[in-house]
Enzyme design. Structure first.
Site, PDB file in Angstrom:
ATOM      1  CG  ASP A 170      28.844  29.758 -83.829  1.00  0.00           C
ATOM      2  OD1 ASP A 170      28.078  29.164 -83.104  1.00  0.00           O
ATOM      3  OD2 ASP A 170      28.864  29.836 -84.948  1.00  0.00           O
ATOM      4  CE1 TYR A 264      19.957  29.773 -79.166  1.00  0.00           C
ATOM      5  CE2 TYR A 264      22.041  30.909 -79.103  1.00  0.00           C
ATOM      6  CZ  TYR A 264      21.050  30.151 -79.782  1.00  0.00           C
ATOM      7  OH  TYR A 264      21.505  30.031 -81.102  1.00  0.00           O
TER       8      TYR A 264
END
Length: 441
Positions: A170, A264
């Site tokens: 997600d 990330y």
């Protein structure tokens, strides 16, 4: 329209009440006749399940609700298994984060050595869930968003290649919702994206509106000043560590200005400053334990005691709405375009065909059809090859019980400065993960 039976595997997750509430709020688009919870931690699951029982009774009393620790009872008569395991719970997540930090290496639950450690714990239990599903409900789909999704996806490709499992995440959805709010659109569904990479390791190459007008430049303008930070109070991640990751997109855009980055990438490309700013004694795991864990369990006990859920779990999170979109696409052949983690098989032309890549796919009743992303630039390709090698070595280490391959996997991670440091971290992780990992030789 056929009504569906849904099993939430990992019923003791703090996300469970939100998923149940979102399922009930979407009954017109995705009718449900039954919701079941399954977890191997009876005590933890019971607290959440008793609140969910109230939520279901209030909002959709016609839906049958139950919870169990028995696999046969759980997996019999289900159409969809929504898997959200956290093997070792937050106590082990804390180890995943703090052990690498001890050696000045990024401590993160899905990236670097922490992600590898978590992956080694997750492979066996996910395979066990697939086997239960295939035994008791062989026509069901498993929608897996247990982390670390990249390693879990590679393990399912290797060990259960013909299983009906779709791996999702997600995080891109969360970022796309932020982009939509920045653009003052109603939702991310007003955008059409092109994106490629590995899980937690990817880039947007195109974002357009429904009329095909380019939206990338407007988003880049925002990101170049503030990253993905926003003023809007929505979204599921508001702890300081997450806000730092959102702001880091500004620097990531400077490194690679032709695309928009997944946050990330900060852990790989800005590893030194990530460690420098980290509190080695109080990591993200501690934040979650002290905030979300406490809030969700306190709220669930209150709901069960008072017998009403009014005012609680009313708003869907990105986490729960995305998985329901996927289930609906599979159940009713909606042909929705969604980011999934799938075997490459030529979608990225100049990349390993067996790599589990995250790309847009068209989803219908027979599964998914990956879109072709073409060739990718040298910078992204090089980073992805290093990362996918670490993921594949981790899965090989689990299958073979190989110390050598796990040492190589940690050495291969861009977050780790040397093989010597990799070995020190690995030896500490082996000690911490006794009883969770296969024995390594």
């Amino acid at each position: 329209m056929k009504k569906n039976s849904v099993l939430i595997a990992g019923g003791g997750s703090t996300y469970t009440p939100g998923i149940v509430a979102t399922l009930l709020a979407n009954m017109e688009q995705f009718p449900v006749r039954q919701i079941k919870l399954y977890d191997n931690d009876e005590e933890r699951q019971k607290v959440l399940a008793e609140a969910c029982k109230v939520i279901v009774a209030e909002r959709a009393p016609e839906v049958n609700f139950s919870y169990t620790t028995d696999p046969e009872e759980a997996f019999t008569d289900v159409d969809f298994v929504m898997a959200q395991l956290r093997v070792g719970k937050y106590a082990m997540r804390e180890m995943d984060e703090k052990i690498p930090l001890k050696y000045d290496v990024v401590g993160q639950e899905t990236c670097g050595p922490g992600g590898i450690a978590y992956g080694m714990r997750s492979i066996g239990p996910i395979i066990e869930l697939i086997d239960y599903m295939e035994k008791y409900s062989p026509n069901a789909w498993m929608l897996n968003y247990s982390n670390p999704a990249a390693i879990v996806a590679e393990a399912t490709r290797r060990l259960r290649p013909n299983s009906r499992i779709i791996n999702i995440c997600d995080m891109p959805v969360c970022l796309e919702e932020i982009m939509a709010r920045v653009l003052k659109l109603k939702s991310r569904k007003d955008m059409e994206v092109r994106y490629y990479g590995l899980n937690h390791f990817g880039w947007w190459t195109s974002i357009v509106d429904k009329d095909g007008n380019d939206l990338m430049e407007k988003i880049k303008e925002h990101v170049s000043k503030r990253g993905y930070e926003e003023d809007y109070p929505a979204g599921q991640h508001k702890e300081e560590s997450w806000l730092e990751a959102m702001r880091a997109a500004k620097e990531l855009l400077e490194i690679e200005p032709t695309t928009l980055p997944n946050t990330y990438l900060k852990y790989y490309l800005l590893a030194d400053e990530t460690v420098e700013h980290a509190n080695k004694e109080y990591t993200r795991a501690n934040e979650v334990m002290d905030r979300r864990e406490v809030e969700v369990f306190t709220t669930c006990r209150k709901i069960a005691e008072e017998g009403t859920s009014k005012g609680y779990f009313e708003v869907a999170t990105e986490h729960s709405s995305y998985i329901i979109d996927l289930a609906r696409a599979l159940a009713y052949n909606t042909k929705e375009r969604m980011l999934l983690i799938v075997e490459n098989k030529g979608s990225i032309e100049n990349f390993d065909s067996t790599a589990m890549v995250e790309i847009p796919c068209i989803v219908g009743k027979d599964g998914y059809e990956p879109l072709v992303m073409g060739s990718i630039p040298t910078f992204q390709k090089g980073l992805m090859e290093q990362q996918v090698a670490a993921e594949k070595l981790t899965v090989e280490a689990w299958i073979e019980g190989s110390y050598q391959k796990l040492w190589q996997a940690i050495t291969m991670s861009k977050t780790v400065p040397s093989s010597k440091v990799a070995k020190l971290i690995l030896d500490d992780l082996i000690e911490a993960n006794k009883g969770y990992w296969p024995e390594l030789k």
